[in-house]
Design a protein around this motif. Sequence first.
Motif, short mmCIF file in Angstrom:
data_model
loop_
_atom_site.label_atom_id
_atom_site.label_comp_id
_atom_site.label_asym_id
_atom_site.label_seq_id
_atom_site.Cartn_x
_atom_site.Cartn_y
_atom_site.Cartn_z
N GLU A 215 -27.82 -0.55 9.83
CA GLU A 215 -28.35 -0.73 8.32
C GLU A 215 -27.72 -2.01 7.77
N LYS A 216 -26.68 -2.24 7.74
CA LYS A 216 -26.11 -3.16 6.96
C LYS A 216 -26.49 -4.82 7.51
N PHE A 217 -26.59 -4.83 8.85
CA PHE A 217 -27.01 -6.00 9.65
C PHE A 217 -28.34 -6.10 10.05
N GLY A 218 -29.30 -4.79 9.55
CA GLY A 218 -30.82 -5.00 10.02
C GLY A 218 -30.99 -4.82 11.44
N ILE A 219 -30.16 -4.04 12.02
CA ILE A 219 -30.58 -3.98 13.49
C ILE A 219 -31.59 -2.64 13.60
N GLU A 220 -32.81 -2.98 14.12
CA GLU A 220 -33.67 -1.90 13.81
C GLU A 220 -33.63 -0.93 15.19
N THR A 221 -34.08 0.39 15.33
CA THR A 221 -33.87 1.06 16.40
C THR A 221 -35.29 1.82 16.78
N PRO A 222 -35.75 1.68 17.96
CA PRO A 222 -35.01 0.82 19.04
C PRO A 222 -35.24 -0.94 18.55
N GLY A 223 -34.28 -1.56 19.16
CA GLY A 223 -34.15 -2.82 18.74
C GLY A 223 -33.38 -3.88 19.93
N GLU A 224 -33.30 -5.02 19.52
CA GLU A 224 -32.63 -5.95 20.62
C GLU A 224 -31.30 -6.56 19.76
N VAL A 225 -30.30 -6.81 20.71
CA VAL A 225 -29.09 -7.67 20.00
C VAL A 225 -28.67 -8.75 21.11
N PHE A 226 -28.10 -9.66 20.49
CA PHE A 226 -27.51 -10.53 21.47
C PHE A 226 -26.05 -10.12 21.59
N VAL A 227 -25.63 -10.09 22.83
CA VAL A 227 -24.17 -9.85 23.11
C VAL A 227 -23.85 -10.98 24.04
N TYR A 228 -22.57 -11.39 23.73
CA TYR A 228 -21.80 -12.39 24.39
C TYR A 228 -20.44 -12.52 24.02
N GLU A 229 -19.56 -13.29 24.96
CA GLU A 229 -18.09 -13.37 24.64
C GLU A 229 -17.88 -14.66 23.96
N GLU A 230 -16.81 -14.55 22.96
CA GLU A 230 -16.32 -15.88 22.28
C GLU A 230 -14.98 -15.79 22.00
N GLN A 231 -14.31 -16.35 22.43
CA GLN A 231 -12.76 -16.51 22.40
C GLN A 231 -12.13 -15.47 22.54
N GLY A 232 -12.66 -14.68 23.80
CA GLY A 232 -11.90 -13.38 24.37
C GLY A 232 -12.54 -12.18 23.49
N ARG A 233 -13.57 -12.30 22.80
CA ARG A 233 -14.03 -11.27 21.98
C ARG A 233 -15.17 -10.89 22.20
N ILE A 234 -15.86 -9.69 22.43
CA ILE A 234 -17.38 -9.46 22.60
C ILE A 234 -17.87 -9.57 21.26
#
Length: 86
Positions: A15-34
């Motif tokens: 809810e805080k970040f506006g992620i709808e369900t069902p929905g899509e997100v970007f998932v990637y690694e940056e500086q050793g973090r997901i």
Amino acid sequence: MSQKGQATIPKELREKFGIETPGEVFVYEEQGRIIIEPVPSPDELHGIHAGDHERGDVLERVRELTDDEKRTEEERAERLRPSEDA
């Protein structure tokens, strides 16, 4: 984490970040973090190039936001890092 490699994002964060369900997100690694980021909806993207902008204004604003996010993440990581006094 499910056996299929699926993770659940808590409702409060969705809810805080506006992620709808069902929905899509970007998932990637940056500086050793997901990193997980919501995919902007077409409505959010509509008008991103509208209005009077000098060439590069939108890119500059994206860079500013990215820099702000990096500073916030660095501050968070610093707070979570165990102190040497402990």
